[in-house]
Design a protein around this motif. Sequence first.
Motif, mmCIF file in Angstrom:
data_model
loop_
_atom_site.group_PDB
_atom_site.id
_atom_site.type_symbol
_atom_site.label_atom_id
_atom_site.label_comp_id
_atom_site.label_asym_id
_atom_site.label_seq_id
_atom_site.Cartn_x
_atom_site.Cartn_y
_atom_site.Cartn_z
ATOM 1 N N ASN A 187 -4.679 0.253 -18.580
ATOM 2 C CA ASN A 187 -3.289 0.446 -17.819
ATOM 3 C C ASN A 187 -3.115 1.898 -18.244
ATOM 4 O O ASN A 187 -3.383 2.446 -19.141
ATOM 5 C CB ASN A 187 -2.601 -0.546 -17.956
ATOM 6 C CG ASN A 187 -1.684 -0.556 -19.685
ATOM 7 O OD1 ASN A 187 -1.320 0.558 -19.834
ATOM 8 N ND2 ASN A 187 -2.008 -1.528 -20.304
ATOM 9 N N PRO A 188 -1.962 2.421 -17.223
ATOM 10 C CA PRO A 188 -1.607 3.951 -17.329
ATOM 11 C C PRO A 188 -0.967 4.039 -18.856
ATOM 12 O O PRO A 188 -1.017 5.189 -19.449
ATOM 13 C CB PRO A 188 -0.601 4.022 -16.377
ATOM 14 C CG PRO A 188 -0.921 3.071 -15.245
ATOM 15 C CD PRO A 188 -1.309 1.781 -16.015
ATOM 16 N N GLY A 217 -7.289 -2.723 -9.071
ATOM 17 C CA GLY A 217 -6.505 -1.912 -8.142
ATOM 18 C C GLY A 217 -5.955 -0.551 -8.699
ATOM 19 O O GLY A 217 -4.904 0.111 -7.989
ATOM 20 N N GLN A 218 -6.084 -0.755 -10.060
ATOM 21 C CA GLN A 218 -5.127 0.447 -10.860
ATOM 22 C C GLN A 218 -5.889 1.370 -11.104
ATOM 23 O O GLN A 218 -5.112 2.338 -11.765
ATOM 24 C CB GLN A 218 -4.669 -0.379 -12.252
ATOM 25 C CG GLN A 218 -6.020 -0.591 -13.299
ATOM 26 C CD GLN A 218 -7.134 -1.488 -12.852
ATOM 27 O OE1 GLN A 218 -7.864 -1.601 -11.917
ATOM 28 N NE2 GLN A 218 -7.301 -2.230 -14.282
ATOM 29 N N PHE A 220 -6.167 4.462 -9.453
ATOM 30 C CA PHE A 220 -5.368 5.883 -9.315
ATOM 31 C C PHE A 220 -4.056 5.893 -10.134
ATOM 32 O O PHE A 220 -3.702 6.993 -10.560
ATOM 33 C CB PHE A 220 -5.222 6.166 -7.911
ATOM 34 C CG PHE A 220 -6.706 6.438 -7.119
ATOM 35 C CD1 PHE A 220 -7.703 6.694 -7.809
ATOM 36 C CD2 PHE A 220 -6.581 6.903 -5.753
ATOM 37 C CE1 PHE A 220 -8.650 6.799 -7.165
ATOM 38 C CE2 PHE A 220 -7.677 7.326 -5.123
ATOM 39 C CZ PHE A 220 -9.039 7.443 -5.838
ATOM 40 N N ALA A 221 -3.553 4.651 -10.391
ATOM 41 C CA ALA A 221 -2.509 4.637 -11.305
ATOM 42 C C ALA A 221 -2.768 5.377 -12.720
ATOM 43 O O ALA A 221 -2.174 6.134 -13.349
ATOM 44 C CB ALA A 221 -1.798 3.381 -11.406
ATOM 45 N N MET A 224 -3.614 9.096 -12.464
ATOM 46 C CA MET A 224 -2.239 9.899 -12.638
ATOM 47 C C MET A 224 -1.548 9.982 -14.121
ATOM 48 O O MET A 224 -1.414 11.018 -14.553
ATOM 49 C CB MET A 224 -0.919 9.169 -12.025
ATOM 50 C CG MET A 224 -1.161 9.094 -10.380
ATOM 51 S SD MET A 224 -1.061 10.743 -9.786
ATOM 52 C CE MET A 224 0.644 11.374 -10.068
ATOM 53 N N ALA A 225 -1.946 8.657 -14.912
ATOM 54 C CA ALA A 225 -1.740 9.047 -16.465
ATOM 55 C C ALA A 225 -2.646 9.985 -17.089
ATOM 56 O O ALA A 225 -2.124 10.760 -17.930
ATOM 57 C CB ALA A 225 -1.678 7.636 -17.044
ATOM 58 N N PHE B 220 -1.240 3.521 -5.512
ATOM 59 C CA PHE B 220 -0.545 3.348 -6.682
ATOM 60 C C PHE B 220 -0.380 4.670 -7.519
ATOM 61 O O PHE B 220 0.386 4.703 -8.453
ATOM 62 C CB PHE B 220 -1.586 2.270 -7.559
ATOM 63 C CG PHE B 220 -1.428 0.808 -6.919
ATOM 64 C CD1 PHE B 220 -0.344 0.538 -6.224
ATOM 65 C CD2 PHE B 220 -1.900 -0.090 -7.778
ATOM 66 C CE1 PHE B 220 -0.375 -0.825 -5.692
ATOM 67 C CE2 PHE B 220 -1.936 -1.281 -7.427
ATOM 68 C CZ PHE B 220 -1.103 -1.829 -6.448
ATOM 69 N N MET B 224 3.372 5.312 -9.375
ATOM 70 C CA MET B 224 3.241 6.197 -10.564
ATOM 71 C C MET B 224 4.559 7.203 -10.583
ATOM 72 O O MET B 224 5.079 7.348 -11.453
ATOM 73 C CB MET B 224 2.024 6.595 -11.124
ATOM 74 C CG MET B 224 1.051 5.632 -11.553
ATOM 75 S SD MET B 224 1.622 4.440 -12.819
ATOM 76 C CE MET B 224 1.581 5.652 -14.405
ATOM 77 N N ASP B 258 -1.650 -6.912 -6.742
ATOM 78 C CA ASP B 258 -2.339 -5.764 -7.681
ATOM 79 C C ASP B 258 -1.136 -4.987 -8.034
ATOM 80 O O ASP B 258 -1.092 -4.548 -9.195
ATOM 81 C CB ASP B 258 -3.006 -4.682 -6.997
ATOM 82 C CG ASP B 258 -4.488 -5.444 -6.472
ATOM 83 O OD1 ASP B 258 -4.736 -6.376 -6.948
ATOM 84 O OD2 ASP B 258 -5.157 -4.839 -5.416
ATOM 85 N N SER B 265 1.128 -4.896 -16.460
ATOM 86 C CA SER B 265 0.086 -4.263 -17.740
ATOM 87 C C SER B 265 0.718 -3.166 -18.490
ATOM 88 O O SER B 265 0.577 -2.927 -19.439
ATOM 89 C CB SER B 265 -1.111 -3.897 -17.066
ATOM 90 O OG SER B 265 -0.906 -2.820 -16.252
ATOM 91 N N PHE B 296 -7.325 -6.956 -5.326
ATOM 92 C CA PHE B 296 -8.371 -6.958 -6.198
ATOM 93 C C PHE B 296 -8.119 -7.873 -7.273
ATOM 94 O O PHE B 296 -9.133 -8.938 -7.769
ATOM 95 C CB PHE B 296 -8.754 -5.850 -6.900
ATOM 96 C CG PHE B 296 -9.319 -4.610 -6.283
ATOM 97 C CD1 PHE B 296 -10.632 -4.708 -6.054
ATOM 98 C CD2 PHE B 296 -8.434 -3.769 -5.478
ATOM 99 C CE1 PHE B 296 -11.207 -3.566 -5.200
ATOM 100 C CE2 PHE B 296 -9.010 -2.800 -4.716
ATOM 101 C CZ PHE B 296 -10.272 -2.647 -4.584
#
Lengths: 312, 312
Positions: A187-188, A217-218, A220-221, A224-225, B220, B224, B258, B265, B296
């Motif tokens: 996670n970010p 699905g995370q 691209f989040a 970004m982080a 996503f 962010m 998602d 998360s 997903f």
Amino acid sequence: MTNFDIEISEVGPRDGLQSISPIMPTEAKKAWISALAAAGVPEIEVGSFVPPRVLPQLADTAELVTHAKAIEGVAVAVLVPNLRGAENALKVGPDKVTIPLSVSETHSLKNLKRTHEQVLDEVRGIRAAIDALPAAKRPKLEGGLSTAFGCTLEGVVPEDKVMEMAVKLAEAGCDEVGLSDTTGFANPKQVTTYTKRIHELLGPQMLTGVHLHNTRGQGFANVMAALEAGLTTIDASMGGIGGCPFAPGASGNIVTEDLVFLLESMGLRTGINFDKLFAARQVLAQALPEVELYGFTPEAGLPKGFSPATPQ
Amino acid sequence: MTNFDIEISEVGPRDGLQSISPIMPTEAKKAWISALAAAGVPEIEVGSFVPPRVLPQLADTAELVTHAKAIEGVAVAVLVPNLRGAENALKVGPDKVTIPLSVSETHSLKNLKRTHEQVLDEVRGIRAAIDALPAAKRPKLEGGLSTAFGCTLEGVVPEDKVMEMAVKLAEAGCDEVGLSDTTGFANPKQVTTYTKRIHELLGPQMLTGVHLHNTRGQGFANVMAALEAGLTTIDASMGGIGGCPFAPGASGNIVTEDLVFLLESMGLRTGINFDKLFAARQVLAQALPEVELYGFTPEAGLPKGFSPATPQ
């Protein structure tokens, strides 16, 4: 002077092809690698020096390194599981050699059949083998922190264990370490925290890259982080093919085509030409008609009036 | 005292169902809305007060508002295209009424058949109609800045035009404005910049929400940016169904399932229970077997050892 702000490392020929059962013919791989390089992809991980009986899909890695090294302007990366693999790699002169160390020791034993200490021994051996080469011929040695954000076998992987292993990889002679979300758990907040702590422990030059999945699905989040934390190299796979075949339930590298769009839309140069990138996707699609390719941007096309940061 | 840090506004019953040709039976919609509310989804946009000949899929919106209003703990939102639609909405007492204004006037004429000035006239009329109600019965009036990040018809939509329309919506009597990536053009830099400028122009309380699409996989990444900029309400659609039927080429709301995983998360409470959320997805899947659902997390499941921020 590079022509990109963020370096996309295309891992499809390695991480993608090792995860699917059809074996892509060597000539098709060469055509795909050439098409990726022609599009401006700055780094390509062309394969892995594992025994062909383990991953027959990647048996032609040495030939692909030689092919890719002959193309101007692209950095050639390979994965090696151990010293023996590295020795085979060094014979053909890649620009970067990555050895993964699973922070989850359960996963390490299953994936590489080695404990942490045994992997670190291999790293020390590879360091020595590289240092025995003339300075101009030495590839960069990266230690990949696999399962850094969690493990399908162990579950939660302690943050302090990730830090310990990062330090040990550096002490064993890696030029750089990399954070890898092998299992699609990241996670970010983790990406931010882990990057910051490793930068404090080892210096920012020792961690520049991240390998992210899109399992939930995370992806691209987390990108970004990673950008926010100052990372500058991001792994991605054309069509999102691949994942880790030894981590049940994990799937889906982040998609190169969509990542290029995201970065360019934010004004960050990737050095990549969209038309040529989509052409490379066609080369892949034609070589592997039975494999489903992911990615939204190739289907949606670029937005009307879109101005990429990279001159096209 | 809310039980969430970030408010997910489920727009599937409106934005999702208006974009597909099958008409979901009213009883099935009620069951779906009840299942979403039971999962803890704090706000549901149940429909749109448009003429049934334009969108027959949403002809039962008034009945759905009445159904949803009877469920404790869920805020009921509706879309209205004009004063006439708002008058019909006010008869059944939703908690929030959103009127979209397309910043691209070309899109406004095509989608709402009105110029900007004509839409603002409708907003003023709706404000007056709301103010004629007893204070306890007044819904929140939101002006949605559609095509704020670009338009499939006009291409680039000038940033200053977005600001101008935000101010005009506020002056016309909106309690709040919302940023809407109708076409899937938005990038994180835009989300950050536009939010910051509107907060400076109108105050942070006047912009809390964003409507994002995943047309090019960037959904996503934009979430962010929205979180970073301090937005606290995020639209999403179960199974990612929907988009805008009058914006050719646009597709794909961000996926609720998602998004809940992503936020939880990161330690951000959504107030949502995963098992019940996946059960609501089953209700939707059974009612619309011919519609493909995205997402997903429902397939991958939660990571081993995962601890959501919301008590389950």
